[in-house]
Design an enzyme around this catalytic site. Sequence first.
Site, PDB file in Angstrom:
ATOM      1  N   ASP A 186       4.745  -3.965 -13.213  1.00 17.66           N
ATOM      2  CA  ASP A 186       5.333  -3.390 -14.424  1.00 17.66           C
ATOM      3  C   ASP A 186       5.033  -1.892 -14.385  1.00 17.66           C
ATOM      4  OD1 ASP A 186       2.723  -3.130 -15.320  1.00 17.66           O
ATOM      5  OD2 ASP A 186       2.843  -4.804 -16.724  1.00 17.66           O
ATOM      6  N   ASP A 228      -1.095  -1.234 -10.854  1.00 19.01           N
ATOM      7  CA  ASP A 228      -1.654  -2.519 -10.397  1.00 19.01           C
ATOM      8  C   ASP A 228      -1.749  -3.506 -11.550  1.00 19.01           C
ATOM      9  OD1 ASP A 228      -1.945  -1.471  -7.792  1.00 19.01           O
ATOM     10  OD2 ASP A 228      -3.828  -0.524  -8.351  1.00 19.01           O
ATOM     11  N   HIS A 281      -1.945  -5.781  -3.453  1.00 20.61           N
ATOM     12  CA  HIS A 281      -3.029  -4.868  -3.853  1.00 20.61           C
ATOM     13  C   HIS A 281      -4.375  -5.287  -3.235  1.00 20.61           C
ATOM     14  CE1 HIS A 281      -5.483  -2.241  -6.231  1.00 20.61           C
ATOM     15  NE2 HIS A 281      -6.082  -3.227  -6.849  1.00 20.61           N
ATOM     16  N   HIS A 341       0.842  -1.201   0.000  1.00 24.46           N
ATOM     17  CA  HIS A 341       0.000   0.000   0.000  1.00 24.46           C
ATOM     18  C   HIS A 341       0.878   1.251   0.000  1.00 24.46           C
ATOM     19  CE1 HIS A 341      -3.945  -1.972   1.564  1.00 24.46           C
ATOM     20  NE2 HIS A 341      -3.233  -2.828   0.853  1.00 24.46           N
TER      21      HIS A 341
HETATM   22  O1  0FX Z   1      -3.662   1.867   2.135  1.00 24.07           O
HETATM   23  P1  0FX Z   1      -5.021   1.866   1.562  1.00 24.07           P
HETATM   24  O2  0FX Z   1      -5.882   0.761   2.020  1.00 24.07           O
HETATM   25  O3  0FX Z   1      -4.967   1.700  -0.050  1.00 24.07           O
HETATM   26  C1  0FX Z   1      -4.972   2.753  -1.012  1.00 24.07           C
HETATM   27  C2  0FX Z   1      -5.548   2.267  -2.330  1.00 24.07           C
HETATM   28  O4  0FX Z   1      -6.868   1.761  -2.170  1.00 24.07           O
HETATM   29  C3  0FX Z   1      -4.686   1.187  -2.930  1.00 24.07           C
HETATM   30  O5  0FX Z   1      -5.207   0.761  -4.159  1.00 24.07           O
HETATM   31  C4  0FX Z   1      -3.295   1.725  -3.103  1.00 24.07           C
HETATM   32  N1  0FX Z   1      -2.454   0.696  -3.631  1.00 24.07           N
HETATM   33  C5  0FX Z   1      -2.792   2.236  -1.768  1.00 24.07           C
HETATM   34  C6  0FX Z   1      -1.478   2.881  -1.919  1.00 24.07           C
HETATM   35  O6  0FX Z   1      -3.692   3.219  -1.214  1.00 24.07           O
HETATM   36  O7  0FX Z   1      -5.682   3.279   1.742  1.00 24.07           O
HETATM   37  P2  0FX Z   1      -6.118   4.100   3.038  1.00 24.07           P
HETATM   38  O8  0FX Z   1      -5.533   3.530   4.254  1.00 24.07           O
HETATM   39  O9  0FX Z   1      -5.899   5.527   2.708  1.00 24.07           O
HETATM   40  O10 0FX Z   1      -7.711   3.842   3.086  1.00 24.07           O
HETATM   41  C7  0FX Z   1      -8.262   2.610   3.491  1.00 24.07           C
HETATM   42  C8  0FX Z   1      -9.732   2.617   3.182  1.00 24.07           C
HETATM   43  O11 0FX Z   1     -10.350   3.641   3.930  1.00 24.07           O
HETATM   44  C9  0FX Z   1     -10.076   2.900   1.722  1.00 24.07           C
HETATM   45  O12 0FX Z   1     -10.142   1.696   0.954  1.00 24.07           O
HETATM   46  C10 0FX Z   1     -11.436   3.571   1.820  1.00 24.07           C
HETATM   47  C11 0FX Z   1     -11.421   4.207   3.211  1.00 24.07           C
HETATM   48  N2  0FX Z   1     -11.293   5.674   3.177  1.00 24.07           N
HETATM   49  C12 0FX Z   1     -10.092   6.271   3.276  1.00 24.07           C
HETATM   50  C13 0FX Z   1     -10.007   7.642   3.251  1.00 24.07           C
HETATM   51  C14 0FX Z   1      -8.649   8.352   3.362  1.00 24.07           C
HETATM   52  C15 0FX Z   1     -12.450   6.397   3.025  1.00 24.07           C
HETATM   53  O13 0FX Z   1     -13.558   5.816   2.912  1.00 24.07           O
HETATM   54  N3  0FX Z   1     -12.365   7.764   2.990  1.00 24.07           N
HETATM   55  C16 0FX Z   1     -11.185   8.419   3.095  1.00 24.07           C
HETATM   56  O14 0FX Z   1     -11.168   9.687   3.069  1.00 24.07           O
END
Ligand code: 0FX
Length: 240
Positions: free
Chosen positions: A120, A124, A89, A70
């Site tokens: 690549d 993703d 991913h 991530h």
């Molecule tokens: O670390 P991560 O789970 O993943 C994201 C992308 O989905 C992923 O495809 C990419 N490879 C990675 C680098 O970044 O993201 P997160 O920890 O910022 O968010 C986790 C979940 O929280 C997200 O799937 C949806 C939710 N979320 C997050 C934020 C910041 C929300 O619903 N609203 C928000 O404002």
Amino acid sequence: MNIAFFSDNYSMLQSCIRILEQKNLKIKPTYFCSRFSNPIDFVDIPIKQIDIKLEYQNLIKEFDIIFSIHSKQIFPKELVEQVRCINLHPGYNPINRGWYPQVFSILYGLETGATIHEMDAELDHGPIIARKKVTQYSWDTSLTLYSKIVEAELELFEETIESIINKTYSTITIQEEGNIFLKKDFNSLLEIDMQEIATFEVVINKLRSLTHGKFKNAYFVDKETNRKVFVNIALEPEYE
Ligand code: 0FX
């Protein structure tokens, strides 16, 4: 073996480190995050903030494998072509490449899951080492589905890490390009048009795709005060 781990997600990286420790692998790990993260948030993990675009030549010299757990940075073409880079991913490639895959799976009725793959130059994308589907229910929200996906990601990491280090795995390449969802696609979902006409199914799916714990995602604008009013949905299936 020198292995770099790029991450902008503390709990994911911490869980992967636990798996590595349990397996007692002979590796020298180094941890990096992007400018989107504050190293202090990684508490006990000694992590360095770097810009991969500026540092990739040093990374090529220094590391045998680079993992993206991530990571919010785009890995440069030169890097992925010269070092084996592996991405974990939270989506089932190629159905949901890109940002917050479960949100778009709920919204558009797409299957989802987790994928571990060689990287690549495309997002993703690249030969798949392993992937796992996750079951979705009509009462899943972004949060409940995301939790299941994270579990699947960690299972994949645990199941494949030795073969990745020893380079004893095989890969599959999918011809279809699938779907890519970007952060701007997510942002464009957030404001609810109160005049839009839709079925309950569409409305409920949209709200559950944007319901994720304490995050303030979906909103409408109150006409009187012009304030945003955030909307979440609560769903509870009856006991079986
Ligand atoms: O670390 P991560 O789970 O993943 C994201 C992308 O989905 C992923 O495809 C990419 N490879 C990675 C680098 O970044 O993201 P997160 O920890 O910022 O968010 C986790 C979940 O929280 C997200 O799937 C949806 C939710 N979320 C997050 C934020 C910041 C929300 O619903 N609203 C928000 O404002």
